[in-house]
Motif scaffolding. Structure first.
Motif, PDB file in Angstrom:
ATOM      1  N   SER A  60       0.712  -1.220  -0.004  1.00 19.22           N
ATOM      2  CA  SER A  60      -0.061   0.001   0.068  1.00 19.22           C
ATOM      3  C   SER A  60       0.993   1.139   0.270  1.00 19.22           C
ATOM      4  N   GLY A  61       2.157   1.032   0.003  1.00 17.84           N
ATOM      5  CA  GLY A  61       2.971   2.277  -0.068  1.00 17.84           C
ATOM      6  C   GLY A  61       3.294   2.812   1.479  1.00 17.84           C
ATOM      7  N   TYR A  62       3.062   2.232   2.426  1.00 18.87           N
ATOM      8  CA  TYR A  62       3.386   2.757   3.876  1.00 18.87           C
ATOM      9  C   TYR A  62       4.498   1.904   4.301  1.00 18.87           C
ATOM     10  N   HIS A  63       5.697   2.121   3.822  1.00 21.92           N
ATOM     11  CA  HIS A  63       7.022   1.585   4.078  1.00 21.92           C
ATOM     12  C   HIS A  63       7.612   1.654   5.351  1.00 21.92           C
ATOM     13  N   ASP A  64       7.352   2.932   5.697  1.00 22.51           N
ATOM     14  CA  ASP A  64       7.700   2.946   7.437  1.00 22.51           C
ATOM     15  C   ASP A  64       7.076   1.957   8.442  1.00 22.51           C
ATOM     16  N   GLN A  65       5.644   1.781   8.204  1.00 21.01           N
ATOM     17  CA  GLN A  65       4.919   0.951   8.904  1.00 21.01           C
ATOM     18  C   GLN A  65       5.296  -0.660   8.710  1.00 21.01           C
ATOM     19  N   ALA A  66       5.565  -0.727   7.462  1.00 22.08           N
ATOM     20  CA  ALA A  66       5.784  -2.398   6.885  1.00 22.08           C
ATOM     21  C   ALA A  66       7.128  -2.476   7.640  1.00 22.08           C
ATOM     22  N   ARG A  67       8.119  -1.570   7.477  1.00 24.94           N
ATOM     23  CA  ARG A  67       9.217  -1.716   8.329  1.00 24.94           C
ATOM     24  C   ARG A  67       9.428  -2.021   9.695  1.00 24.94           C
ATOM     25  N   GLU A  68       8.688  -1.084  10.403  1.00 25.24           N
ATOM     26  CA  GLU A  68       8.466  -1.469  11.769  1.00 25.24           C
ATOM     27  C   GLU A  68       8.008  -2.745  12.213  1.00 25.24           C
ATOM     28  N   VAL A  69       6.974  -3.343  11.384  1.00 26.60           N
ATOM     29  CA  VAL A  69       6.333  -4.828  11.613  1.00 26.60           C
ATOM     30  C   VAL A  69       7.341  -5.786  11.211  1.00 26.60           C
ATOM     31  N   ALA A  70       7.889  -5.531  10.137  1.00 26.12           N
ATOM     32  CA  ALA A  70       8.914  -6.358   9.552  1.00 26.12           C
ATOM     33  C   ALA A  70      10.118  -6.594  10.526  1.00 26.12           C
TER      34      ALA A  70
ATOM     35  N   LEU B 389       8.106  -0.837  -9.346  1.00 30.60           N
ATOM     36  CA  LEU B 389       8.070   0.636  -9.852  1.00 30.60           C
ATOM     37  C   LEU B 389       6.588   1.077  -9.288  1.00 30.60           C
ATOM     38  N   LEU B 390       5.511   0.071  -9.425  1.00 29.20           N
ATOM     39  CA  LEU B 390       4.370   0.478  -8.970  1.00 29.20           C
ATOM     40  C   LEU B 390       4.316   0.790  -7.355  1.00 29.20           C
ATOM     41  N   VAL B 391       4.854  -0.123  -6.722  1.00 24.00           N
ATOM     42  CA  VAL B 391       5.010  -0.189  -5.123  1.00 24.00           C
ATOM     43  C   VAL B 391       5.589   1.223  -5.023  1.00 24.00           C
ATOM     44  N   ARG B 392       6.702   1.461  -5.749  1.00 25.59           N
ATOM     45  CA  ARG B 392       7.475   2.643  -5.341  1.00 25.59           C
ATOM     46  C   ARG B 392       6.647   4.077  -5.533  1.00 25.59           C
ATOM     47  N   LEU B 393       5.713   3.913  -6.758  1.00 25.49           N
ATOM     48  CA  LEU B 393       4.878   4.983  -6.869  1.00 25.49           C
ATOM     49  C   LEU B 393       3.700   5.216  -5.892  1.00 25.49           C
ATOM     50  N   ARG B 394       3.283   3.916  -5.279  1.00 25.84           N
ATOM     51  CA  ARG B 394       2.274   3.940  -4.270  1.00 25.84           C
ATOM     52  C   ARG B 394       3.129   4.747  -2.925  1.00 25.84           C
ATOM     53  N   GLU B 395       4.174   4.269  -3.006  1.00 23.69           N
ATOM     54  CA  GLU B 395       4.806   4.794  -1.901  1.00 23.69           C
ATOM     55  C   GLU B 395       4.951   6.423  -1.920  1.00 23.69           C
ATOM     56  N   GLU B 396       5.179   6.908  -3.102  1.00 27.49           N
ATOM     57  CA  GLU B 396       5.462   8.363  -3.442  1.00 27.49           C
ATOM     58  C   GLU B 396       4.010   8.760  -3.270  1.00 27.49           C
ATOM     59  N   SER B 397       2.980   8.342  -3.658  1.00 28.58           N
ATOM     60  CA  SER B 397       1.607   8.814  -3.561  1.00 28.58           C
ATOM     61  C   SER B 397       1.154   9.262  -2.218  1.00 28.58           C
ATOM     62  N   VAL B 398       1.718   8.400  -1.163  1.00 29.60           N
ATOM     63  CA  VAL B 398       1.291   8.534   0.227  1.00 29.60           C
ATOM     64  C   VAL B 398       2.315   9.159   1.199  1.00 29.60           C
ATOM     65  N   ALA B 399       3.602   9.602   0.322  1.00 36.16           N
ATOM     66  CA  ALA B 399       4.542   9.910   1.023  1.00 36.16           C
ATOM     67  C   ALA B 399       4.346  11.375   1.753  1.00 36.16           C
ATOM     68  N   GLY B 400       4.875  11.525   3.099  1.00 37.03           N
ATOM     69  CA  GLY B 400       4.883  12.679   3.707  1.00 37.03           C
ATOM     70  C   GLY B 400       6.018  13.359   3.597  1.00 37.03           C
TER      71      GLY B 400
END
Ligand code: SF4
Lengths: 253, 486
Positions: A60-70, B389-400
């Motif tokens: 879903s693009g929430y890599h910080d949260q994924a990292r915490e759990v992982a 790259l899709l996952v990367r763009l999803r990350e970019e979409s919700v990036a703070g």
């Protein structure tokens, strides 16, 4: 891309990582997986602090949260035993994506080390245990759906059918477009419900057309999706995780 | 039934993604046309690669060729300009589509051109060249059969290789009958011959030919054009002026690079071992030559590409050779067709490219519209890791503000919502502690965390999953062995 994997000899112990879907919805598949491994003479360790591989947040693009759990999962496997998962998509997450997820982070080396010990259950049974199955069940016609992660990320498209092929009374029939995705894809299915619905509906029709009365899958996500839609469409076939199916056919019949 | 394409196309986003998807998915004609066409294309590609070893080896080779070209992109572009100029081709640089349109218009006006004939070019679609020229009183006629049909129908291409793939023969016959007076017929040869007649006359009176470019060879200053109909050759040789237009990423280093690229391009695209025509254009007509254009121009368009180039991961997007295999194999594209995406480039390549060209804020629904099944990445001849790259763009979409600080993706963070990021924070808190997780699993399902108010989307076509009476954690524990950590 799946890398060529050199398989180790059969170990004395393994860690079993159940995955959150199996934990909550299909614990029997998890128990069957544990029992199949034990039948191979392997001691199975189930770390009680395991939760989720982090994939839902990751995709879903929430890599910080994924990292915490992982990161919390990385600490669950102190011995150097293989880690076995009854799911291609979670195994794919831990083997293929953990190293990327932790690149440049303090846990990077650990993540790579753990990734190198990850095996999907059927892969492990076939390539590490060299399992010999003896079918004790009644004749049955089944279809199989291999998850996209198992097929493409882990390169395991042939493993499930090969295991089922060892069962004398099981006829495996192949649905049209067998390699096509079933349409689940985590959050995709709720963000783009109409596309997901079109995909799973086609998948159910293709399976139904084979006349199989059971759909076997090695991934509970796909199974939940396909059988949920099949039930909604009032189709006859039922779903069963490959671990439950193998255990039932070979040890409970 | 024909698919109604809104008058305005591409970047302006007349309709939102979901209504377009709804319309396409509920149009049985669209569904049937795409399913049939994509099944055929997948079979043809499969048949063109009898040896998987050869295929994988070629993919490695070709990916490396593209990567090498990109790694020296600025240098190769300079070399390309130098060599083309030495060959007598005039090179122009355009920062964006509007500039490129203006450059082409200027050339046309200098030549007093009234009529432009076009070979197939997706970059010209991207910059909406036809529209621009027509606004300035210059007629632009598409000469590729598929493009010609799409232009007659006042639509845009629904596929990057086969622009009219959304139409079946009956629809094309009706369209040609209505617009050009041909007889209604299911005979594809008849329809093609008619279109050929209509187009042939136009080539003769065209003042300028506009084409795309498949590979621009830096070392020799050669523009390569791959096509099947001969319209590309006519476009680039009959009118007195030829203008080629392409993205800056199309450059390759030398002629040796072209052969494997071409072989993989045509086999991946249509299953052909070679196309009917392969044009190599290196100069205008030379003294004493009897044919060829008097002037050749190349317009190199950036339009956000150099921005993609800044990012080591996203850079892979630029390897693309526009074969279309990713869309042919995409289960989403197969079901919604090309127009539903709402942009020039549909399918998987569109999902990773359009967010850069149009901005993530504009193309906000594209990166999530994938189950990440990986069928695209598996067939991509240049091994673009599309799912990654899709996952990367999803990350970019919700990036703070704190994540990926250096990223310069246009419109990043535009999908970020406070409620959703709170949900994921809650999810992380619960799942990073084994204890919290065990007490909560019964109550908090993954789905509730995924989309608290959207479980309805799941159950619309599926029965709800049933929680097991006891979890695997509990069952293992109850067994009394192997539940502890060792
Ligand atoms: S992304 Fe790959 S498969 Fe898709 S069009 Fe480009 S080169 Fe072809």
């Amino acid at each position: 891309m799946s890398s060529i994997k050199l398989y180790p000899p059969k170990p004395e112990k393994v860690y079993f990582y159940g995955t959150c879907l199996v934990d909550m919805f299909y614990p029997d598949a998890g128990m069957a997986g544990i029992q199949l491994l034990e039948k191979q003479g392997i001691e199975v360790i189930f770390p009680q602090d395991q939760t989720c591989c982090g994939q839902p947040a990751y995709t879903s693009g929430y890599h910080d949260q994924a990292r915490e759990v992982a990161a919390a999962q990385l600490g669950l496997f102190p011995g150097d035993y293989p880690i076995v998962l009854p799911s291609g998509s979670c195994a794919g997450m831990m083997r293929e994506h953990y190293p990327e997820l932790f690149a440049g982070h303090p846990e990077e080396a650990k993540a790579k080390e753990v990734a190198g010990r990850i095996y999907e259950l059927t892969e492990f049974l076939m390539h590490v245990c060299h399992i010999k199955l003896e079918d004790k069940g009644e004749p049955i016609k089944v279809a199989m759906h291999t998850s996209c992660s198992a097929r493409r990320e882990m390169g395991l498209g042939e493993v499930g059918p090969a295991l089922l092929g060892q069962l004398d009374n099981v006829e495996l029939v192949e649905q049209a477009r067998v390699k096509e995705c079933c349409g689940f894809g985590g959050a995709f299915s709720v963000r783009h419900p109409e596309i997901s619905e079109a995909m799973v509906t086609d998948k159910v029709e293709a399976i139904d057309a084979t006349g199989a009365n059971t759909l076997i899958s090695s991934d509970c996500g796909c199974m939940m999706n396909i059988t949920g839609a099949a039930e909604h469409m009032k189709k006859e076939f039922k779903g069963e995780h490959i671990a439950s199916f193998l255990w039932r056919r070979c040890h409970e019949s | 039934m024909s698919h109604n394409q809104p008058e305005k196309t591409a970047q302006s986003g007349v309709k939102e993604f979901h209504p377009r998807v709804h319309e396409a998915i509920n149009n049985p004609q669209i569904r049937a046309n795409f399913r049939k066409a994509m099944d055929g294309l997948m079979d043809k590609r499969q048949a063109a690669f009898p040896s998987d070893d050869e295929l994988q080896g070629l993919r490695d080779l070709v990916a490396a060729i593209r990567l090498r070209a990109l790694s020296k992109l600025p240098e190769l572009l300079e070399k390309l300009e130098e060599n083309l100029t030495a060959n007598g081709v005039k090179v122009h640089w355009a920062e964006n589509g509007d500039q490129a349109c203006q450059i082409i218009l200027d050339i046309c006006q200098q030549k007093n051109a009234k009529s432009v004939i076009k070979g197939k070019s997706m970059v010209s679609e991207e910059m909406e060249l036809n529209h621009y020229l027509e606004k300035h009183g210059i007629e632009a006629l598409e000469s590729d059969l598929g493009e010609y049909i799409v232009q007659l129908a006042e639509e845009t291409p629904s596929h990057i290789i086969m622009p009219a793939i959304h139409k079946n023969t009956d629809e094309i016959s009706d369209l040609m009958h209505d617009k050009t007076g041909t007889k209604k017929s299911r005979d594809v040869e008849y329809l093609t011959a008619e279109a050929r007649q209509q187009l042939r006359k136009r080539f003769e009176k065209a003042d300028v030919g506009v084409s795309g470019v498949n590979f621009a060879v830096a070392e020799t200053g050669t523009l390569c054009l791959v096509e099947n109909e001969g319209n590309g050759r006519l476009t680039t040789t009959v009118p007195p002026v030829h203008i080629a237009v392409t993205g800056i990423e199309k450059v390759v280093e030398n002629l040796e690079d072209v052969a494997p690229l071409l072989s993989l391009l045509t086999r991946s695209a249509t299953g052909q071992h070679i196309t009917t025509y392969f044009n190599m254009i290196s100069s205008p007509r030379k003294e004493g030559e009897l044919d060829g254009p008097e002037e050749v121009h190349l317009v190199l368009v950036d339009s956000g590409r150099s921005n993609i180039y800044q990012d080591d991961e996203l850079l892979d997007t630029l390897r693309c050779i526009r074969c279309g295999a990713c869309m042919n194999h995409c289960p989403v594209y197969t079901r919604i067709g090309g127009h539903a995406y709402g942009y020039t480039y549909p399918g998987p390549i569109g999902k990773i490219l359009m967010p850069h060209l149009a901005g993530l804020d504009d193309a906000k629904d594209l990166p999530s519209a994938s189950s990440l099944c990986g069928a695209c990445g598996e067939v991509c001849p240049v091994r673009i890791p599309i799912p990654k790259l899709l996952v990367r763009l999803r990350e970019e979409s919700v990036a703070g503000d704190s994540d990926h600080n250096n990223s310069s993706v246009k419109g990043r963070g535009s999908k970020r919502s406070t409620s959703e990021s709170l949900i994921w924070k809650g999810w992380a808190k619960m799942h990073k502690s084994g204890g919290l997780y065990r007490t909560g699993t019964g109550a908090a399902t993954v789905f509730r965390f995924l989309m608290p108010n959207k479980i309805g989307a799941w159950t619309k076509c599926r029965t709800a999953p049933k929680l097991a009476p006891s979890t695997l954690h509990q069952q293992v524990k109850a067994r009394g062995k192997n539940g502890g950590e060792k």
